[in-house]
Design a protein around this motif. Sequence first.
Motif, PDB file in Angstrom:
ATOM      1  N   ASN A  79     -17.619   3.113 -13.044  1.00 18.41           N
ATOM      2  CA  ASN A  79     -16.661   2.050 -12.730  1.00 18.41           C
ATOM      3  C   ASN A  79     -15.733   1.740 -13.900  1.00 18.41           C
ATOM      4  O   ASN A  79     -14.806   0.930 -13.754  1.00 18.41           O
ATOM      5  CB  ASN A  79     -17.402   0.781 -12.305  1.00 18.41           C
ATOM      6  N   ASN A  80     -15.994   2.384 -15.028  1.00 15.47           N
ATOM      7  CA  ASN A  80     -15.132   2.190 -16.207  1.00 15.47           C
ATOM      8  C   ASN A  80     -14.944   0.715 -16.525  1.00 15.47           C
ATOM      9  O   ASN A  80     -13.841   0.253 -16.839  1.00 15.47           O
ATOM     10  CB  ASN A  80     -13.772   2.869 -15.988  1.00 15.47           C
ATOM     11  N   GLU A  81     -16.045  -0.019 -16.458  1.00 15.21           N
ATOM     12  CA  GLU A  81     -15.985  -1.465 -16.661  1.00 15.21           C
ATOM     13  C   GLU A  81     -15.704  -1.835 -18.121  1.00 15.21           C
ATOM     14  O   GLU A  81     -15.136  -2.882 -18.402  1.00 15.21           O
ATOM     15  CB  GLU A  81     -17.298  -2.101 -16.201  1.00 15.21           C
ATOM     16  N   GLU A  90     -13.483  16.056 -22.903  1.00 16.11           N
ATOM     17  CA  GLU A  90     -12.149  15.494 -23.117  1.00 16.11           C
ATOM     18  C   GLU A  90     -11.405  15.245 -21.816  1.00 16.11           C
ATOM     19  O   GLU A  90     -10.447  14.464 -21.786  1.00 16.11           O
ATOM     20  CB  GLU A  90     -11.332  16.420 -24.016  1.00 16.11           C
ATOM     21  N   ASP A  91     -11.841  15.872 -20.726  1.00 20.52           N
ATOM     22  CA  ASP A  91     -11.193  15.664 -19.423  1.00 20.52           C
ATOM     23  C   ASP A  91     -11.815  14.515 -18.636  1.00 20.52           C
ATOM     24  O   ASP A  91     -11.403  14.247 -17.501  1.00 20.52           O
ATOM     25  CB  ASP A  91     -11.252  16.945 -18.593  1.00 20.52           C
ATOM     26  N   GLY A  92     -12.825  13.861 -19.201  1.00 18.52           N
ATOM     27  CA  GLY A  92     -13.433  12.719 -18.528  1.00 18.52           C
ATOM     28  C   GLY A  92     -14.577  13.069 -17.601  1.00 18.52           C
ATOM     29  O   GLY A  92     -14.922  12.278 -16.719  1.00 18.52           O
ATOM     30  N   TYR A  93     -15.224  14.223 -17.807  1.00 18.25           N
ATOM     31  CA  TYR A  93     -16.359  14.628 -16.973  1.00 18.25           C
ATOM     32  C   TYR A  93     -17.664  14.478 -17.750  1.00 18.25           C
ATOM     33  O   TYR A  93     -17.781  14.963 -18.881  1.00 18.25           O
ATOM     34  CB  TYR A  93     -16.208  16.074 -16.506  1.00 18.25           C
ATOM     35  N   ARG A 118     -13.002   6.949 -20.306  1.00 19.77           N
ATOM     36  CA  ARG A 118     -12.877   6.898 -18.852  1.00 19.77           C
ATOM     37  C   ARG A 118     -13.524   8.132 -18.218  1.00 19.77           C
ATOM     38  O   ARG A 118     -13.330   9.255 -18.684  1.00 19.77           O
ATOM     39  CB  ARG A 118     -11.407   6.813 -18.452  1.00 19.77           C
ATOM     40  N   VAL A 119     -14.277   7.928 -17.146  1.00 17.47           N
ATOM     41  CA  VAL A 119     -14.986   8.999 -16.464  1.00 17.47           C
ATOM     42  C   VAL A 119     -14.349   9.252 -15.102  1.00 17.47           C
ATOM     43  O   VAL A 119     -14.098   8.317 -14.340  1.00 17.47           O
ATOM     44  CB  VAL A 119     -16.479   8.643 -16.297  1.00 17.47           C
ATOM     45  N   VAL A 120     -14.080  10.522 -14.794  1.00 14.58           N
ATOM     46  CA  VAL A 120     -13.474  10.890 -13.512  1.00 14.58           C
ATOM     47  C   VAL A 120     -14.379  11.785 -12.673  1.00 14.58           C
ATOM     48  O   VAL A 120     -14.094  12.047 -11.510  1.00 14.58           O
ATOM     49  CB  VAL A 120     -12.117  11.590 -13.732  1.00 14.58           C
ATOM     50  N   GLY A 121     -15.475  12.265 -13.272  1.00 19.36           N
ATOM     51  CA  GLY A 121     -16.354  13.160 -12.539  1.00 19.36           C
ATOM     52  C   GLY A 121     -17.509  13.613 -13.400  1.00 19.36           C
ATOM     53  O   GLY A 121     -17.812  13.006 -14.434  1.00 19.36           O
ATOM     54  N   ALA A 122     -18.172  14.685 -12.984  1.00 23.35           N
ATOM     55  CA  ALA A 122     -19.335  15.172 -13.720  1.00 23.35           C
ATOM     56  C   ALA A 122     -19.574  16.645 -13.400  1.00 23.35           C
ATOM     57  O   ALA A 122     -19.108  17.163 -12.374  1.00 23.35           O
ATOM     58  CB  ALA A 122     -20.571  14.361 -13.365  1.00 23.35           C
ATOM     59  N   TYR A 123     -20.279  17.298 -14.292  1.00 18.52           N
ATOM     60  CA  TYR A 123     -20.828  18.629 -14.050  1.00 18.52           C
ATOM     61  C   TYR A 123     -22.337  18.527 -14.223  1.00 18.52           C
ATOM     62  O   TYR A 123     -22.827  18.006 -15.231  1.00 18.52           O
ATOM     63  CB  TYR A 123     -20.294  19.660 -15.048  1.00 18.52           C
ATOM     64  N   ALA A 124     -23.088  19.023 -13.247  1.00 18.42           N
ATOM     65  CA  ALA A 124     -24.544  19.005 -13.335  1.00 18.42           C
ATOM     66  C   ALA A 124     -25.081  20.257 -12.669  1.00 18.42           C
ATOM     67  O   ALA A 124     -24.563  20.685 -11.630  1.00 18.42           O
ATOM     68  CB  ALA A 124     -25.117  17.758 -12.664  1.00 18.42           C
ATOM     69  N   SER A 125     -26.112  20.842 -13.244  1.00 15.26           N
ATOM     70  CA  SER A 125     -26.676  22.063 -12.659  1.00 15.26           C
ATOM     71  C   SER A 125     -27.870  21.736 -11.776  1.00 15.26           C
ATOM     72  O   SER A 125     -28.504  20.677 -11.916  1.00 15.26           O
ATOM     73  CB  SER A 125     -27.094  23.048 -13.754  1.00 15.26           C
ATOM     74  N   THR A 126     -28.189  22.658 -10.902  1.00 17.78           N
ATOM     75  CA  THR A 126     -29.355  22.491 -10.035  1.00 17.78           C
ATOM     76  C   THR A 126     -30.654  22.627 -10.821  1.00 17.78           C
ATOM     77  O   THR A 126     -31.730  22.367 -10.274  1.00 17.78           O
ATOM     78  CB  THR A 126     -29.324  23.522  -8.895  1.00 17.78           C
ATOM     79  N   LYS A 172     -19.644  20.898  -9.728  1.00 16.20           N
ATOM     80  CA  LYS A 172     -18.583  20.000 -10.207  1.00 16.20           C
ATOM     81  C   LYS A 172     -18.460  18.839  -9.233  1.00 16.20           C
ATOM     82  O   LYS A 172     -18.288  19.024  -8.030  1.00 16.20           O
ATOM     83  CB  LYS A 172     -17.256  20.740 -10.312  1.00 16.20           C
ATOM     84  N   PHE A 173     -18.557  17.627  -9.771  1.00 16.76           N
ATOM     85  CA  PHE A 173     -18.415  16.404  -8.985  1.00 16.76           C
ATOM     86  C   PHE A 173     -17.111  15.708  -9.348  1.00 16.76           C
ATOM     87  O   PHE A 173     -16.730  15.642 -10.522  1.00 16.76           O
ATOM     88  CB  PHE A 173     -19.578  15.451  -9.278  1.00 16.76           C
ATOM     89  N   ASP A 174     -16.416  15.172  -8.343  1.00 12.01           N
ATOM     90  CA  ASP A 174     -15.177  14.441  -8.569  1.00 12.01           C
ATOM     91  C   ASP A 174     -15.214  13.100  -7.866  1.00 12.01           C
ATOM     92  O   ASP A 174     -15.806  12.963  -6.782  1.00 12.01           O
ATOM     93  CB  ASP A 174     -13.966  15.246  -8.063  1.00 12.01           C
ATOM     94  N   SER A 175     -14.567  12.126  -8.467  1.00  8.65           N
ATOM     95  CA  SER A 175     -14.505  10.784  -7.869  1.00  8.65           C
ATOM     96  C   SER A 175     -13.622  10.784  -6.626  1.00  8.65           C
ATOM     97  O   SER A 175     -12.685  11.577  -6.527  1.00  8.65           O
ATOM     98  CB  SER A 175     -13.946   9.793  -8.896  1.00  8.65           C
TER      99      SER A 175
END
Length: 269
Positions: A85-87, A59-62, A93-101, A266-269
């Motif tokens: 790019n939210n085309e 819900e936060d866009g990640y 709308r995406v503002v970032g991501a969470y991904a594990s190693t 945690k990744f952020d734009s």
Amino acid sequence: MLTIQKLGSQDSLAPFKNQYLQETTAPLDGMWLDSFVADASFFGIHDQDQLVGYYCVNEDGYILQFYLQPDKHNQAHAIFATILNNEDRSLKRVVGAYASTAEPNYLSTCLDHFTKFQPHTLMYQLGEHAPEIKSPLTMVPLRSKDLAAAVDFAHQSIGANKIWLESYFDRLISRQELYGYWQNNELIATGECRAFDDHQSGYADLGLIIAENHRGEGLGTQVMCFLAATAKDKGLKPICSTEKAHFGAQRAISKAGFVAHNRIIKFDS
């Protein structure tokens, strides 16, 4: 050309989710996998009319997961860029991501597209030389009559939402996966030993809450040792996690013999 559509149901994603988990290098965190990801919005990636992958956004866009079947990997960069790019205004709308190693393909894609990132969560597995506690803590499975007390305890101790806690704890209690430690008729610690239903069936995800006025007494380590022993008695390998900022929890988990080989980033734009 690959296209994206929001999915009304996740039923068609079962084979992709299975493949996604088969590609991981370590078990994923249970709370993220069974709660955060499950509650996210899912989008299908299509090649003409054929589903070839998916991603999900909280819900936060990640973005929490991103998957393309192997023969489409060469298009991962382009489709991920389209998402970021939210085309398409019809998509979330995406503002970032969470991904594990432990998710190498997804993590590599995030590293290619984000410049700001930091460790968010430490992912633990029980080490080969975990210590034995001579007088292990005795915890008891919580029953339905204990639900209100457990909800109040967790809300006061960590500030979690009561409505969410009631639903979450009720399910754990019905599965006999929530344990309590009482002192003078007061609940001062809870522990979870959650089995996985559909995936990672050989593991148990552990969690604990310690009353604020009993932290720093070594109780957390004893709870973790109890939960690890409970998991092993069930024939399951114990795993757990904690956020990078929770130093007290990290000490307790490490003293119980757990080792953090992986991180959620945690990744952020």
